[in-house]
Design an enzyme around this catalytic site. Structure first.
Site, PDB file in Angstrom:
ATOM      1  N   HIS A 109       0.883  -1.168   0.000  1.00 25.55           N
ATOM      2  CA  HIS A 109       0.000   0.000   0.000  1.00 25.55           C
ATOM      3  C   HIS A 109       0.921   1.218   0.000  1.00 25.55           C
ATOM      4  CE1 HIS A 109      -2.484  -2.920   2.356  1.00 25.55           C
ATOM      5  NE2 HIS A 109      -3.509  -2.358   1.742  1.00 25.55           N
ATOM      6  N   ASP A 112       2.361   1.899   3.330  1.00 24.60           N
ATOM      7  CA  ASP A 112       3.347   0.943   3.853  1.00 24.60           C
ATOM      8  C   ASP A 112       4.731   1.391   3.430  1.00 24.60           C
ATOM      9  OD1 ASP A 112       1.119  -0.642   4.419  1.00 24.60           O
ATOM     10  OD2 ASP A 112       1.371  -1.847   2.604  1.00 24.60           O
ATOM     11  N   GLU A 276      -8.873 -13.396  -2.148  1.00 19.59           N
ATOM     12  CA  GLU A 276      -8.185 -13.769  -0.905  1.00 19.59           C
ATOM     13  C   GLU A 276      -8.930 -14.937  -0.264  1.00 19.59           C
ATOM     14  OE1 GLU A 276      -6.841 -10.780   1.994  1.00 19.59           O
ATOM     15  OE2 GLU A 276      -7.539 -12.148   3.546  1.00 19.59           O
ATOM     16  N   ASP A 304      -4.604 -13.600  -3.024  1.00 17.03           N
ATOM     17  CA  ASP A 304      -4.002 -13.313  -1.725  1.00 17.03           C
ATOM     18  C   ASP A 304      -4.058 -14.609  -0.940  1.00 17.03           C
ATOM     19  OD1 ASP A 304      -3.344 -10.753  -2.295  1.00 17.03           O
ATOM     20  OD2 ASP A 304      -4.547  -9.823  -0.708  1.00 17.03           O
TER      21      ASP A 304
HETATM   22  C1  XLS Z   1      -7.754  -6.554   4.078  1.00 15.34           C
HETATM   23  C2  XLS Z   1      -7.231  -6.746   2.734  1.00 15.34           C
HETATM   24  C3  XLS Z   1      -6.125  -5.794   2.306  1.00 15.34           C
HETATM   25  C4  XLS Z   1      -5.936  -5.808   0.814  1.00 15.34           C
HETATM   26  C5  XLS Z   1      -5.132  -4.670   0.279  1.00 15.34           C
HETATM   27  O1  XLS Z   1      -8.542  -7.337   4.600  1.00 15.34           O
HETATM   28  O2  XLS Z   1      -6.829  -8.077   2.597  1.00 15.34           O
HETATM   29  O3  XLS Z   1      -4.950  -6.059   2.978  1.00 15.34           O
HETATM   30  O4  XLS Z   1      -5.363  -7.004   0.375  1.00 15.34           O
HETATM   31  O5  XLS Z   1      -5.648  -3.448   0.630  1.00 15.34           O
HETATM   32 CA    CA Z   2      -7.815 -10.801   5.115  1.00 16.64          CA
HETATM   33 CA    CA Z   3      -5.878  -9.141   0.927  1.00 13.51          CA
END
Ligand code: XLS
Ligand code: CA
Ligand code: CA
Length: 448
Positions: A109, A112, A276, A304
């Site tokens: 990000h 970060d 994710e 993810d």
């Molecule tokens: C949060 C998300 C975040 C995204 C990127 O739950 O996983 O980390 O991957 O903003």
């Molecule tokens: Ca998560």
């Molecule tokens: Ca994520």
């Protein structure tokens, strides 16, 4: 390929060398047992198939705080008082870890990478400074950017949303951030740009104009797409679904919701999805289900890689170690033709109680080995052919005759009626789920 270990002014992960592949017999916790980057699997190396990335936020920014207690890990790279100098140290620590793990990619990000400034211009300047530093390190190490994104959820100004905020001034601030994050991503050769709308949703339905907010989100994403393309971004824009947390309801609830939204706003040619694992389970789906929905829509972008906890339903972001899940995910990815711009980003955090320096490595090694085994087992299932044969056989009545005519839209409802009357009671055909499950277990147990 093997990368040289990055050497900054300070070595942060002392006593740990580059992690090497030692094979299944090794008892070294700091070695890969299955992930052999150069091993060729169906025409591509493991490194090319899996495209691992380390995430900046969990690994280098957070020290294990939770709502009930502070950090349990005091990162040496976060010490000091000048935020830009701290960010530089953090970057050195990051590239040391990337190269010691020998991963090809990382993700960040904007916040970060570089500290937020007091003004929009100061934030942009900070980011630019760190982007220049990252450029040098990327070139030196050949660790590249899988994706960049803007953190439009932490700052209190985003408490009511970013692009969906009821206050236009806040929407404009989100725009400023996304513009700078896109600039940074393009300058660093990022292959994707992610939108995760953590606060794009509502806490209270009855003080929200959801129709207006969703239109604003479509408008905002269209502007971001147009700006990105205008500055030469050729990669993929990704939306990462999540059903809730921190908002009660997030608009990007799950894959099918996002796919419908993208089509409604005519964004389907530029956007794909970043799935994710833990968000899939929060939405009441399996990880593989979400991936399959994306693949069916030709919108499977990136992953993810993590896992949740099936007992408490929180977004625990644990490292992925469930081989069955990894195999099923890789099966969908391989059948979709493999990753193009996407990859496997470890959006995963150490447990708060894991406080040794080596835990940073043990956790990533576990995730990488799990996906390497998943890849091998999925490839085995595909080569074996029985699983896909079983699935296609279930649909063979559509491969010719009336079934085919139905698929191509040549039949009416009355034609269906006449066919039913003609054929009588259909033959009973077993779904063979247990056989499917046995084939998967056999594949998993046979890889090495
Ligand atoms: C949060 C998300 C975040 C995204 C990127 O739950 O996983 O980390 O991957 O903003
Ligand atoms: Ca998560
Ligand atoms: Ca994520």
């Amino acid at each position: 390929m093997k990368r040289d270990v990055f050497k900054g002014d300070t070595e942060y992960f002392k006593g740990i060398g580059q992690i090497a592949y030692e094979g299944h017999e090794s008892d070294n916790p700091l070695a890969f047992k299955a992930y052999d980057p150069d091993r060729v699997v169906s025409g591509k190396t493991m490194e090319e198939h899996l495209r691992f990335a380390v995430c900046y936020w969990h690994t280098f920014c957070s020290g294990g705080h939770d709502p009930f207690g502070p950090e349990t890990r005091q990162h040496a790279w976060l010490k000091g008082s000048d935020p830009v100098a701290i960010a530089m140290n953090k970057m050195d620590a990051a590239f040391e870890l990337f190269t010691k793990l020998n991963v090809p990619f990382y993700c960040f990000h904007d916040r970060d990478l570089a500290p937020q400034g007091a003004t929009v211009a100061e934030s942009e300047k900070n980011l630019q400074t760190l982007v220049e530093a990252a450029k040098v390190r990327q070139k030196e190490t050949n660790v590249n950017l899988l994706w960049g994104t803007a953190n439009a959820f932490t700052d209190p100004r985003y408490m009511n949303g970013a692009s969906t905020n009821p206050n236009f001034d806040v929407v404009a601030h989100a725009g400023a951030q996304v513009k700078a994050a896109l600039d940074a991503t393009v300058e660093l050769g990022g292959q994707n740009y992610v939108f995760w709308g953590g606060r794009e949703g509502y806490i209270c339905l009855f003080n929200s104009n959801t129709k207006r907010e969703l239109e604003h989100m479509g408008q905002f994403l269209t502007m971001a797409r147009d700006y990105g393309r205008s500055i030469g971004f050729e990669g993929t824009f990704l939306i990462e679904p999540k059903p809730m947390e921190p908002t009660k309801h997030q608009y990007d609830f799950d894959a099918q919701t996002v796919i419908g939204f993208l089509r409604e706003h005519n964004l389907q040619d530029d956007f794909k999805l970043n799935i994710e694992a833990n968000h899939a389970t929060l939405a009441g789906h399996t990880f593989a289900h979400e991936l399959q929905m994306c693949a069916d829509a030709s919108m499977l972008g990136s992953i993810d890689a993590n896992r949740g906890d099936y007992q408490n339903g929180w977004d625990t972001d644990q490292f992925p170690v469930d081989l069955y899940d990894c195999m099923q995910a890789m099966l969908v990815v391989l059948e979709d033709g493999g990753f193009k711009n996407g990859g496997l980003n470890f959006d995963a955090k150490l447990r708060r109680e894991s406080t040794d320096i080596e835990d940073f490595f043990i956790s990533h090694i576990g995730g990488m080995d799990s996906f390497a085994r998943g890849l091998l087992a999925a490839d085995k299932l595909i080569q074996d052919g029985r699983l896909s044969g079983l699935t296609s056989a279930r649909y063979e009545s559509f491969d010719g005759g009336k079934g085919q005519a139905f698929e191509s839209g040549e039949l009416s409802l009355s034609d269906l009626r006449d066919h039913a009357a003609h054929v009588g009671e259909p033959a009973q055909i077993s779904g063979k789920q247990e056989l499917v499950e046995n084939l998967m277990n056999d594949a998993l147990m046979s890889v090495s």
